[in-house]
Write a protein that holds these residues in place. Structure first.
Motif, short mmCIF file in Angstrom:
data_model
loop_
_atom_site.label_atom_id
_atom_site.label_comp_id
_atom_site.label_asym_id
_atom_site.label_seq_id
_atom_site.Cartn_x
_atom_site.Cartn_y
_atom_site.Cartn_z
N GLY A 48 1.68 -2.06 -2.72
CA GLY A 48 0.78 -2.64 -3.71
C GLY A 48 0.39 -4.07 -3.38
O GLY A 48 -0.77 -4.46 -3.53
N ALA A 51 -2.15 -4.13 -0.75
CA ALA A 51 -3.43 -3.67 -1.26
C ALA A 51 -4.21 -4.83 -1.86
O ALA A 51 -5.42 -5.00 -1.62
CB ALA A 51 -3.20 -2.58 -2.30
N SER A 174 -0.27 -0.29 3.95
CA SER A 174 -1.20 -0.60 2.87
C SER A 174 -2.54 -1.18 3.33
O SER A 174 -3.60 -0.66 2.95
CB SER A 174 -0.54 -1.54 1.87
N VAL A 203 -4.00 2.42 -7.01
CA VAL A 203 -2.73 1.86 -6.53
C VAL A 203 -1.68 1.86 -7.64
O VAL A 203 -0.48 1.98 -7.37
CB VAL A 203 -2.95 0.43 -5.99
#
Length: 427
Positions: A48, A51, A174, A203
């Motif tokens: 995450g 991201a 990611s 996500v």
């Protein structure tokens, strides 16, 4: 022949036994499974985080965010992370047997933050959502690192590095995946991509699912604790931490590494998008290079630190980081640029678990969570200021200024690692 700490078994000034007494590490399948499980959860959390890094230049474009304001968004994340470390460390030590709940709350907050980023129509609300993500990500560190340090006292370098290897895998996968989703190509297949808002909402889904899995599977986390600390014991332990110059020195070292990390990552993506005019997918896999090599180097560095000591491993990593960052002055694009980023991946994140393990070597058993919180708080405080200053540098000196700034900080960190007393490992 087993590896032990020459001066890490003993008693503190309060008569409590120092950290390296404890359960035998890797003694059963469940114990090893806990290490792997927590490391996997850490990897999903960092998926995450990676991201958001790739999405940030697109968020910047959507809301026409200026350089300093853009750096401030990263600062908000660091400030929130720093604030989270205080209750996280306290709760991790006082409620060690409730570690699974703390890790679950961490993941729920990360998921909620990404969902809020995806639906936010205003930049101030995105700033709030970034703060929620930052708070949630930091909530993970103290209970996770503290539990691993207590569960595997004689192989902390390996345990800390395994945890960071999970993060490296998440950080590597990611950016490439998110960059592709934002718009990219694999072979002959290419498409225009999804809007960053939809990607952010997407996500959040694995974060929520991981939160459920953590609560279900990590029930043995904290089982090594003999008892939970009461408030008086916790405050006494925290006082000893704050007056331990070795711990404070290592906290400063971790802060230097964090300053390089936050500033370099924040503006390397802007440089690739706005100056090198790379596509989202190309940006993504270049960011992945900053962690890809670390998947291998992190456990190797952890093993070496258990065998030969923390100091030489930390010094070499910080010195190499400084040298490689400075190489971006003459090598600012092309294949050389790619190779330098890939080489940075050997050290960029990999040194952090060794600094953390070195910090754990200095503390008494039962205060591992607070020690983790302290080292991440130092990183968050400096990390919150660094990208703002870097934004000002970027305004006037472009990416060349960022390179000089980050390289200089890494060099100071290497010098500090060289002169700071650390407990040595002996065979």
């Amino acid at each position: 022949m087993s590896t032990t700490h020459s001066d890490s078994v003993g008693t503190s000034s309060s008569g409590r036994r120092i950290a390296d007494s404890g359960p035998e590490e890797f003694d059963d399948e469940k114990s090893l499974g806990l290490m792997i499980g927590i490391s996997a959860g850490h990897g999903i959390k960092h998926f995450g985080q990676g991201a958001l890094l790739v999405m940030m230049p697109f968020i910047r474009s959507t809301f026409a965010v200026g350089d300093v304001a853009y750096g401030t968004l990263f600062a908000i994340s660091s400030i929130s992370s720093g604030i989270a470390n205080v209750p996280a460390g306290m709760l991790a030590d006082m409620y060690r047997k409730r570690v699974a709940w703390l890790l679950t709350i961490s993941m729920l907050m990360v998921g909620a933050g990404y969902f809020l980023i995806g639906i936010s129509p205003w930049v101030w609300l995105i700033a709030l959502a970034i703060a929620v993500v930052g708070f949630g990500t930091s909530m993970w560190h103290a209970p996770a690192f503290g539990t691993l340090a207590a569960r595997y006292p004689k192989r902390r370098g390996v345990a800390m590095s395994a945890h960071l290897t999970g993060a490296q895998i998440g950080n590597t996968a990611s950016p490439a995946i998110i960059g592709f989703l934002l718009g990219g190509a694999i072979g002959s297949f290419e498409f225009s991509g999804f809007d960053w808002r939809w990607v952010s909402v997407g996500v959040s889904v694995p974060m929520f699912l991981t939160a459920i899995a953590v609560l279900w599977r990590f029930k043995t986390a904290g089982a090594e604790a003999e008892h939970n600390l009461d408030l008086t014991e916790y405050l006494a332990s925290a006082r000893r931490l704050l007056t331990n110059f070795r711990v404070l020195g290592l906290v400063s070292l971790g802060a230097f590494r964090s300053a390089v990390h936050t500033s370099f990552q924040a503006f390397i993506v802007v440089y690739m998008k706005e100056s090198l005019e790379m596509s989202a997918f190309t940006i993504g896999w270049h960011v992945s290079l900053l962690t890809f090599a670390g998947i291998v180097s992190t456990p190797v560095m952890g093993w070496l630190s258990d065998r030969i000591g923390r100091k030489p491993v930390i010094f070499v990593a910080m010195a190499a980081m400084a040298a490689l960052v400075f190489l971006l002055l003459p090598i600012s694009d092309g294949i050389g640029f790619t190779i330098v980023l890939g080489s940075l991946g050997l050290f960029f994140f990999s040194v952090m678990p060794i600094i953390t393990a070195a910090t754990m070597d200095q503390v008494e058993r039962g205060s591992e969570g607070s020690a983790t919180a302290l080292i991440f708080t130092g990183g968050s405080v400096v990390g919150s200021l660094s990208p703002i200053l870097a934004g000002k540098i970027f305004e006037t000196n472009d990416f060349e200024g960022i390179v000089i700034y980050c390289g200089a900080i890494a060099a100071v960190g290497a010098l500090l690692a060289l002169i700071l007393p650390m407990r040595r490992l002996v065979s």
